[in-house]
Design an enzyme around this catalytic site. Sequence first.
Site: not given
Length: 694
Positions: A28-29, A141
Amino acid sequence: MQDVPHDPLIGSTVDNRYLVLSKVARGGMSTVYLATDIRLNRNIALKILHPHLAMDDAFIERLKREAWSAASLSHPHVVQIHDHGVSTEHAYLVLEYIHGQTLRDLINARGPMTPRQALQLLDPIVEGLAAAHGAGLVHRDVKPENVLLDTNNWVKIGDFGLSRAVTTTTNTAPLMGTVGYIAPELVTGSGGDARSDIYSAGIILYELLTGSQPFEGDVSFAVAMAHVRDEVPRPSAAIPGLPAEMDELVSYMCAKDPDNRPANGSALLEDLRHIRSTLTPAELDSGGAFAEGTGAGFAGQDGAECQLADSEYPTTVLDRGYDHDATSAQASSRSTSADMTTLIPTHTHPTSVLPGGRALYVEEPAEPAPLSKQQKRTEAKALAKSAAIPVKKLGPAHPRRRAAIWITVVAVLAVLLAYAGWFLALGPGALTTVPEVHNKTVAQAQASLHAEGFDKISTTDVYDESVAVGLVVNTDPANGASQRRFLGVTLMVSKGPVMYSVPDLGGKTLADAKVSLVNAHLDVGPVTEAYDAKVPAGTVVSQDPASGLEFRGGTKINLVVSKGPQPIAVPSVVGKTSGDAQAAIKAVGLLAVVAPEQVNSATVPAGAIVAQSPESGELPPGSSITLTVSKGPKMVMVPDVVGKQVGAATAQLKALGFDVQVKNLLGGFFGTVRFQDPQGVNAPEGSTVTLQVI
């Protein structure tokens, strides 16, 4: 068959240093590539941030600080950050390349594990988190996808720095991590710290023991809210037979209130190893889907290789602790050793603590079985018989020779003992306290050390922000420590702070100037704008301090950026003759353009300017102003209205654009126009027609 689109980055070189070989993964990044560091000739993992993050200046600034912090963390169970950078096309991180698999792959392949296997896997994860928490870093995370196992099954935690930079940039920070492992306080936006990582590690422990996450669902929001509302279930509810200590450990790590969890990784690591040492072998090997057979091992906190399915093999006791400077050698030895099958020996108890808080385990000797009465009598007879047998021959002795030998031996021992006593008490081997020499010159420090009996004195240069150049920063060992005189002391002499050269920013755009300052370890100071006729808008005109000077890292550089040429106020030239108007416009630096068509005007004489565009405001130098020239008033035939009633005559004349002046003769009783002036000729539109009425 659908063709896979080619990634244009593959085969290219990023920042003239990193040759991109292949794509590894996309998240996602960022997108992760396998690349080669051309300068150092080694493979690295190149994490290219997605464009929406790379264009966020605030995020890039936070990422730089987080990367600096994460790069300072050097630990065998943490993926090392080698470099970071921002080019005109990409923002990226350069990471240690780990060739292997993720913990997610291992969980998917094996399913539920025994407490022994789960604790062996969790131990290096928590040890890496403990090192990070001790350095002031929080991961935020922690999940199986971010736990890597190389081909030797050495465990490392990845993505330190990036996740924190993202969570401090976006409004959706609490849900940036995988919702299956997210701490309740991150979901509710209360902020997270080291205890949030502990919660995520507790969810990983639950999944290792049961093979599944405690909260699952198709909607991410529902899973996240389950972490807030519901208690994490006991692992033994899913896998009967697990020891109660496993339920308590998961409950402790996954408490809803962060204050009820371990304070950080170090506190958890101590509890984790204590629990593991108190469980019996049967409890350690309970549960699990692969309790028998063999399986791939992994490397834990003490440098030994761990076998995930080892119940049918004998336990091996390892006698070496982890050496931070010998990671590669240990990894090699792990891959070839045939007897390193487990981290936790069977029937062991900690007998001492190694540096770093690790327990040294040894096997206790087995208790001998009690002897029967007959065995005791047989043993007594054997002892009596052996006591009756002479152990040396009888014969003539040499007492003088023996006495001389003993006297010599005693004398030598006395001399040795005396020398050893002098050496250790008063001589070079004596223990002496290292004196305080901070902020002293090298000569002064050497004199202080000589006074304490230290003759072996060396120096090494170090950077320091607070101690002046040439003065002593510290000693090795530190002041106050006890040191044998013959071992000597090393003086750490200040080279002053690390200095960075200011780059030349003139002529660069503001964005490029910021990138140059970041790469030079400097910061952007106040940015002001100024008009400049020669420098394009958005380009750096000047800087302070000037290029070539050297300053500490983080020093702010002030920039002046061009706003382009200064605009010119538009002059008003309506009513002026065409020549005068054009001269006035040219005088201020603008360009006069005369419209090809002229217009009539009842108020502006012919040849004068009746209108201009634009009428006011400001224009850049050299801009045009359009001028419209007057043709004078429009000529209209004056009709004959004599004999008409004054009202009708007046309306007719006004309709043609004339003004009407009425003069009454003899009182104007009849209201009839008797005379008019002018009459039957052309007259300027808007001029006055005089009517005399009787």
